[in-house]
Design a protein around this motif. Structure first.
Motif, PDB file in Angstrom:
ATOM      1  N   THR A 340     133.735  99.910   2.219  1.00 34.32           N
ATOM      2  CA  THR A 340     133.758  98.528   2.698  1.00 34.32           C
ATOM      3  C   THR A 340     134.197  98.456   4.151  1.00 34.32           C
ATOM      4  O   THR A 340     133.604  97.727   4.962  1.00 34.32           O
ATOM      5  N   CYS A 341     135.226  99.206   4.507  1.00 36.64           N
ATOM      6  CA  CYS A 341     135.755  99.162   5.872  1.00 36.64           C
ATOM      7  C   CYS A 341     134.750  99.737   6.875  1.00 36.64           C
ATOM      8  O   CYS A 341     134.569  99.177   7.969  1.00 36.64           O
ATOM      9  N   VAL A 342     134.103 100.836   6.531  1.00 38.49           N
ATOM     10  CA  VAL A 342     133.136 101.439   7.457  1.00 38.49           C
ATOM     11  C   VAL A 342     131.964 100.489   7.683  1.00 38.49           C
ATOM     12  O   VAL A 342     131.472 100.331   8.810  1.00 38.49           O
ATOM     13  N   ALA A 343     131.509  99.815   6.618  1.00 36.50           N
ATOM     14  CA  ALA A 343     130.410  98.855   6.768  1.00 36.50           C
ATOM     15  C   ALA A 343     130.811  97.696   7.659  1.00 36.50           C
ATOM     16  O   ALA A 343     130.007  97.208   8.469  1.00 36.50           O
ATOM     17  N   ALA A 344     132.061  97.226   7.524  1.00 29.86           N
ATOM     18  CA  ALA A 344     132.511  96.107   8.350  1.00 29.86           C
ATOM     19  C   ALA A 344     132.695  96.519   9.804  1.00 29.86           C
ATOM     20  O   ALA A 344     132.307  95.790  10.724  1.00 29.86           O
ATOM     21  N   SER A 349     124.445  95.932   8.047  1.00 29.66           N
ATOM     22  CA  SER A 349     124.088  94.786   7.220  1.00 29.66           C
ATOM     23  C   SER A 349     122.868  95.014   6.353  1.00 29.66           C
ATOM     24  O   SER A 349     122.575  94.191   5.503  1.00 29.66           O
ATOM     25  N   GLN A 350     122.130  96.100   6.546  1.00 27.21           N
ATOM     26  CA  GLN A 350     120.908  96.301   5.777  1.00 27.21           C
ATOM     27  C   GLN A 350     120.709  97.776   5.459  1.00 27.21           C
ATOM     28  O   GLN A 350     121.135  98.644   6.219  1.00 27.21           O
ATOM     29  N   LEU A 351     120.052  98.006   4.308  1.00 26.91           N
ATOM     30  CA  LEU A 351     119.671  99.363   3.924  1.00 26.91           C
ATOM     31  C   LEU A 351     118.177  99.531   4.206  1.00 26.91           C
ATOM     32  O   LEU A 351     117.341  99.455   3.307  1.00 26.91           O
ATOM     33  N   ASN A 352     117.827  99.734   5.457  1.00 29.42           N
ATOM     34  CA  ASN A 352     116.428  99.891   5.847  1.00 29.42           C
ATOM     35  C   ASN A 352     116.043 101.365   5.796  1.00 29.42           C
ATOM     36  O   ASN A 352     116.119 102.094   6.782  1.00 29.42           O
ATOM     37  N   PHE A 353     115.612 101.798   4.601  1.00 27.03           N
ATOM     38  CA  PHE A 353     115.318 103.212   4.389  1.00 27.03           C
ATOM     39  C   PHE A 353     114.112 103.678   5.208  1.00 27.03           C
ATOM     40  O   PHE A 353     113.965 104.866   5.475  1.00 27.03           O
ATOM     41  N   SER A 354     113.242 102.764   5.584  1.00 28.61           N
ATOM     42  CA  SER A 354     112.080 103.162   6.391  1.00 28.61           C
ATOM     43  C   SER A 354     112.467 103.617   7.788  1.00 28.61           C
ATOM     44  O   SER A 354     111.675 104.261   8.471  1.00 28.61           O
ATOM     45  N   GLU A 355     113.693 103.322   8.207  1.00 22.20           N
ATOM     46  CA  GLU A 355     114.152 103.703   9.544  1.00 22.20           C
ATOM     47  C   GLU A 355     115.336 104.665   9.477  1.00 22.20           C
ATOM     48  O   GLU A 355     116.181 104.679  10.373  1.00 22.20           O
ATOM     49  N   MET A 356     115.412 105.454   8.414  1.00 23.89           N
ATOM     50  CA  MET A 356     116.552 106.353   8.248  1.00 23.89           C
ATOM     51  C   MET A 356     116.663 107.357   9.393  1.00 23.89           C
ATOM     52  O   MET A 356     117.772 107.761   9.764  1.00 23.89           O
ATOM     53  N   SER A 357     115.542 107.764   9.960  1.00 23.56           N
ATOM     54  CA  SER A 357     115.586 108.738  11.060  1.00 23.56           C
ATOM     55  C   SER A 357     116.252 108.175  12.305  1.00 23.56           C
ATOM     56  O   SER A 357     116.696 108.935  13.177  1.00 23.56           O
ATOM     57  N   LYS A 363     126.406 104.860  10.493  1.00 22.16           N
ATOM     58  CA  LYS A 363     125.706 104.373   9.314  1.00 22.16           C
ATOM     59  C   LYS A 363     125.455 105.511   8.330  1.00 22.16           C
ATOM     60  O   LYS A 363     125.468 105.298   7.104  1.00 22.16           O
ATOM     61  N   VAL A 364     125.239 106.719   8.845  1.00 24.49           N
ATOM     62  CA  VAL A 364     125.081 107.876   7.972  1.00 24.49           C
ATOM     63  C   VAL A 364     126.373 108.132   7.201  1.00 24.49           C
ATOM     64  O   VAL A 364     126.357 108.411   5.990  1.00 24.49           O
ATOM     65  N   VAL A 365     127.514 108.026   7.901  1.00 28.80           N
ATOM     66  CA  VAL A 365     128.806 108.208   7.235  1.00 28.80           C
ATOM     67  C   VAL A 365     129.008 107.142   6.162  1.00 28.80           C
ATOM     68  O   VAL A 365     129.439 107.435   5.040  1.00 28.80           O
ATOM     69  N   TRP A 366     128.687 105.892   6.520  1.00 27.15           N
ATOM     70  CA  TRP A 366     128.854 104.801   5.558  1.00 27.15           C
ATOM     71  C   TRP A 366     127.991 105.032   4.320  1.00 27.15           C
ATOM     72  O   TRP A 366     128.469 104.892   3.184  1.00 27.15           O
ATOM     73  N   PHE A 367     126.735 105.385   4.494  1.00 22.42           N
ATOM     74  CA  PHE A 367     125.841 105.602   3.359  1.00 22.42           C
ATOM     75  C   PHE A 367     126.286 106.808   2.528  1.00 22.42           C
ATOM     76  O   PHE A 367     126.190 106.799   1.297  1.00 22.42           O
TER      77      PHE A 367
END
Length: 547
Positions: A340-344, A349-357, A363-367
């Motif tokens: 929760t803290c890393v996301a904040a 705000s979004q899980l856009n898997f099409s742009e993972m690269s 965001k990689v750490v958060w996921f």
């Protein structure tokens, strides 16, 4: 003293002998969890003796004293039928209204107004959904003789039971559907009866719910509310208060599944306090404040559970093998707080898997933390909270574990299905612990509501097997002994004396009318102030923010 005992013994009649098929029962050879017919025969024999000795042979009065039977009368069945039927009609009305072509199609009569009000309606909807879940849980536990009042330290004289929970849930569902139908109808048709703005409908629901929580003694199940709020108090002061009980642990776990509900409460307060419900220009300020408060609200239940685990770790004492389990459990909640803290902090705000690269390292750490926490929680559910697996002694080398032998529910496939559904629910849970993490391509209000409902249903399923495991094994030593007295199959949970104290009396009706009057008065004052002091509000532009 001896003479008095002698005289008393002469006055008490000699009870009739029990039938041989009851006297010769060896309870050690009976199935303790799946077949309670022999135990019920013994209980009936005790009732006959009690009736002969203390109630003048009145078996019904003896049964009421010993079993606390509360029979649902025909009048109650009629009321329940009316409320359920009315709810079905109200739901059909909502579906019909949703198919109508918008009459105005300009804001405030637009979908943006509907999306902005959805979090307010979820504040009422989520507790109603949990009441339905709790009704089903109580019914199942009762059918399989899982003594949940004993495990949760609930007074059997004052707890609602599945019959009263069903009644309360059906009433609240009818009120909610009618209110939401009027709100949706005003948006789709542009018609506002008596000139009352449509955004006052959800406000009225909130005010009525708030007044119901604060209702005085003797109304709206006061003893149940007092028990719930006292438990919340122990949860808040867990590190420094009394020792953590199972009910404290359980309610805190349920609160972690209501993260969306808690955020909606925060949003609703700010939505009406800032005036954003009538002035679209104030939505920017609302969004800015809500973005800061939402992560804090989300992490709060996990913080409480973390403190409970630390307290149980301390109470276990040095050398207790349970300390390791408490420490590992604390790590599970710490992982959720970290996600929760890393996301904040990273404003993810979004899980856009099409742009993972193109994801940045934060965001990689958060996921990664999110995935680790999901797997961590799922394994803990299966192995510790449910205790579904045990060592497969003497089995094949490629299958070191198998389903545990000591079970309450009769079919094995129920446990396997629950394990699969819990995995699916945990994936939805991963999205609730991050305040703004949702998939793209769908309205935020829709996805948030679906995910919140999935998590509440997952928690209900979790409760079903968590109580069963606590009943059979006492895995975390919340009780000093493993054995739990069996819950006998009576027709309710409360006795008639308590029913007389809590039924709708003249005083209760007066309190309900006063609550309704206060709600209407507050709405009238706000409406008058809006039209005579501030003037009519301008037509807000389409909102770019949705929850």
């Amino acid at each position: 003293g001896g003479g008095l005992s002698k005289n008393k013994s002469q006055e008490i009649p000699i009870p009739p002998p029990l039938p041989p098929h009851i006297v010769n029962i060896d309870l050690k050879k009976q199935s303790f969890h799946t077949d309670v017919r022999k135990v019920e025969e013994v209980s009936e024999g005790v009732e006959y003796i009690y009736a002969d000795l203390f109630t003048g042979g009145d078996r019904i009065q003896a049964t009421r004293k010993l079993r606390h039977v509360h029979r649902v009368g025909l009048a109650n069945h009629f009321q329940l039928g009316m409320t359920v039927g009315g709810s079905c009609m109200a739901f059909a009305m909502i579906v019909w209204i949703a198919t109508l072509t918008p009459a105005k199609n300009v804001c405030p009569f637009c979908l943006d107004s509907l999306e902005n009000a959805i979090p307010v309606y979820r504040v009422i909807f989520m507790p109603i959904l949990w009441m339905w879940c709790w009704t089903a849980l109580c019914f199942i536990w009762k059918e399989f003789s899982v003594n949940y009042p004993f495990i949760m330290a609930i007074n059997p004289h004052t707890e609602l039971g599945y019959d009263r929970c069903f009644r309360l849930a059906s009433y609240m569902t009818l009120i909610f559907l009618v209110n939401f139908g009027l709100f949706l109808g005003a948006i789709r048709t542009g018609y506002q009866p008596f000139g009352l703005p449509f955004h006052f409908y959800p406000m009225g629901m909130l005010l009525f719910g708030f007044l119901a929580l604060l209702a005085p003694k003797g109304t709206f199940h006061f003893k149940s509310r007092r028990y719930f709020f006292s438990t919340l108090g122990r949860i808040v002061i867990a590190p420094f208060g009394p020792e953590v009980r199972f009910i404290d642990n359980y309610i805190a776990d349920v609160l972690t599944s209501l993260a969306v509900f808690l955020r909606d409460v925060d949003y609703s307060i700010q939505f009406y306090a800032t005036g954003a419900f009538i002035d679209a220009t104030k939505e920017v300020e609302l969004n800015r404040v809500y973005w800061v408060s939402a992560p804090l609200i989300t992490a709060l239940p996990y913080w409480f559970r973390l403190q409970q685990c630390i307290r149980r770790f301390y109470d276990a004492g040095s050398g207790n093998p349970q300390r390791t389990a408490h420490l590992l459990n604390a790590g599970k909640y710490a992982t959720s707080i970290a996600a929760t803290c890393v996301a904040a902090l990273g404003n993810y705000s979004q899980l856009n898997f099409s742009e993972m690269s193109e994801w940045e390292w934060g965001k990689v750490v958060w996921f990664s933390v999110l995935c680790f926490g999901t797997v961590y929680a799922y394994i803990w559910d299966i192995t510790m909270d449910w205790g579904l697996v045990q060592r497969n002694t003497g089995g094949a080398w490629w299958c070191p574990y198998r389903l545990r032998d000591e079970r309450v529910y009769p079919y094995k496939w129920i446990y396997y299905l629950a394990a699969v559904l819990n995995l699916m629910g945990r994936l939805a849970w991963a999205l609730t612990i991050t305040p703004h993490s949702l998939f793209t391509g769908m309205p935020r209000a829709v996805t948030t509501t679906i995910i919140a409902v999935m998590e509440v249903l997952r928690r209900a399923q979790w409760s079903l097997f968590r109580l069963e495991y606590e009943y059979t094994a006492n895995p975390f030593n919340y009780r000093s002994v493993k054995e739990v007295p069996m819950l006998l199959k009576t027709e309710g949970q409360t006795d008639n004396e308590n029913d007389k104290r809590t039924r709708f009396t003249f005083t209760s009706i007066i309190v309900i009318l006063l609550n309704t009057l206060i709600t209407a008065l507050i709405l009238t004052v706000i409406y008058w102030y809006r039209n005579h002091i501030d003037g009519p509000s301008p037509t807000p532009p389409p909102s770019s923010y949705s929850v």
